[in-house]
Design a protein around this motif. Sequence first.
Motif, PDB file in Angstrom:
ATOM      1  N   LEU A 167      61.222  12.661  12.061  1.00 18.65           N
ATOM      2  CA  LEU A 167      60.391  13.800  11.669  1.00 18.65           C
ATOM      3  C   LEU A 167      60.292  13.926  10.150  1.00 18.65           C
ATOM      4  N   ALA A 224      62.370  16.706  19.412  1.00 19.13           N
ATOM      5  CA  ALA A 224      61.535  16.969  18.239  1.00 19.13           C
ATOM      6  C   ALA A 224      60.471  18.009  18.567  1.00 19.13           C
ATOM      7  N   GLU A 225      59.889  17.917  19.766  1.00 16.26           N
ATOM      8  CA  GLU A 225      58.867  18.906  20.152  1.00 16.26           C
ATOM      9  C   GLU A 225      59.478  20.293  20.308  1.00 16.26           C
ATOM     10  N   CYS A 259      61.672  12.279  21.341  1.00 17.10           N
ATOM     11  CA  CYS A 259      60.451  13.069  21.245  1.00 17.10           C
ATOM     12  C   CYS A 259      60.562  14.454  21.870  1.00 17.10           C
ATOM     13  N   ALA A 301      71.372  14.847  13.119  1.00 15.92           N
ATOM     14  CA  ALA A 301      70.405  14.589  14.189  1.00 15.92           C
ATOM     15  C   ALA A 301      71.012  13.480  15.069  1.00 15.92           C
ATOM     16  N   LEU A 336      70.084  18.866  17.340  1.00 12.17           N
ATOM     17  CA  LEU A 336      69.761  19.103  15.936  1.00 12.17           C
ATOM     18  C   LEU A 336      70.676  20.195  15.390  1.00 12.17           C
ATOM     19  N   LEU A 344      52.917  16.631  19.671  1.00 11.04           N
ATOM     20  CA  LEU A 344      53.455  16.809  18.313  1.00 11.04           C
ATOM     21  C   LEU A 344      52.314  16.782  17.276  1.00 11.04           C
ATOM     22  N   PHE A 373      55.483  12.627  11.766  1.00  7.65           N
ATOM     23  CA  PHE A 373      56.621  11.822  12.237  1.00  7.65           C
ATOM     24  C   PHE A 373      56.273  10.342  12.111  1.00  7.65           C
ATOM     25  N   LEU A 430      57.996  20.005  10.631  1.00  5.90           N
ATOM     26  CA  LEU A 430      58.008  20.674  11.935  1.00  5.90           C
ATOM     27  C   LEU A 430      56.701  21.437  12.180  1.00  5.90           C
ATOM     28  N   THR A 453      64.953  13.052   9.846  1.00  6.32           N
ATOM     29  CA  THR A 453      65.587  13.516  11.074  1.00  6.32           C
ATOM     30  C   THR A 453      65.147  12.642  12.238  1.00  6.32           C
ATOM     31  N   GLU A 454      66.078  11.844  12.784  1.00  3.06           N
ATOM     32  CA  GLU A 454      65.783  10.961  13.903  1.00  3.06           C
ATOM     33  C   GLU A 454      66.155  11.655  15.204  1.00  3.06           C
ATOM     34  N   LEU A 455      65.165  11.828  16.070  1.00  4.82           N
ATOM     35  CA  LEU A 455      65.363  12.515  17.346  1.00  4.82           C
ATOM     36  C   LEU A 455      64.554  11.804  18.421  1.00  4.82           C
TER      37      LEU A 455
END
Length: 355
Positions: free
Chosen positions: A214, A234-235, A231, A265, A286, A186, A193, A217, A227-229
């Motif tokens: 995040l 998110a990638e 990993c 998210a 997402l 990332l 992030f 992006l 935005t909580e994701l």
Amino acid sequence: MQPEAPQPAQPEKPDQTVAPAVVPVPEPRPEVAHDDNAAHDDKAAPDNGDATAGRNLEQDKRARASHDASNLLNEEKSRPQRQARPEPAAPEPGVENEPEPPEIAPTPTPKPDKSKPDTSGPDAAKPGAAEPGAAEPEAQTPLTAPKPPEKPADADGSKKMLPDPRSADRPADKMPEGEVACRERLKALGVEFEEHKAESDPEIGCSIPYPIVLKSLGKSIAISPGTELNCPMAEAAARFAADVIQPAAKADFGAELKSIDQASAFVCRPRHGTRKLSEHAFGNALDIASFKLSDGTEIKVGPTPPEKDAKFLNAVRKAACGPFKTVLGPGADADHTFHFHLDLEPRRHGGTFCQ
């Protein structure tokens, strides 16, 4: 010497008939007519003087007395015949003299049903009005047994989520090497992030042991709100924005992608209308509501976008099926009318579901 005058004959006494000691009084009868012969003799007898008249009178008396005695004797002879009819026998002492039942038993008159109002006469009670002094009708037993009260929705576990192995994930004392490597990638993409503490809900089953929040992006693509994701998700979102969305925006609008507005998210919830946990419950999904370009253009996801916007949105949606395992949007169902849903749900043989 004058002949002697004939002496009047002494009246002969009629034969006396001994009557019974007690003679019942006979029923009244019509008056007995005189003997026709006697009357005829009276008319036919010549008038020979007083002596002849006396004899005739005496004879008439004797005839009458004899006739009356004969009639009385005949009545006495006929009386036993009239009394010969059998009289009803007197009941024996101590025995009840019950009347004989008729050949056909009479049907008893039905008694009026007091539980129902009489509506046949002018004095009938109005419907629903109780008769004064009448007993209240007994409550009728229902044909079907009453159902027991329903248990609470979650009392029998019907509202509990279906089990998912990821619900048991918890952070280890040391972050796994896979999570560390994901964060290195990332950073290489220019993604900003922040680390976030682990989250879980054992009752529902949500779990995200190594979340990140995040801020962007890539070097020039922002995402908001926070935005909580996990990993890996998110990638995948960062690579898709840089490899697909950015080139499509330049090709269709001549401008660069500036930011993405997300609709959802990480959210601890099941899929709508099901007991299966959503991919959002693991930070593995997402939802994108709109795209903003560097020239100020905003492209919103919706069922009837403008023609130019529709071309861009269709290209992005089509390209997402592959990098993401699930892709949903307008037309898929009512829940996805105004956003794209992208997730990395693990599917058998690596398949995808795109609508």
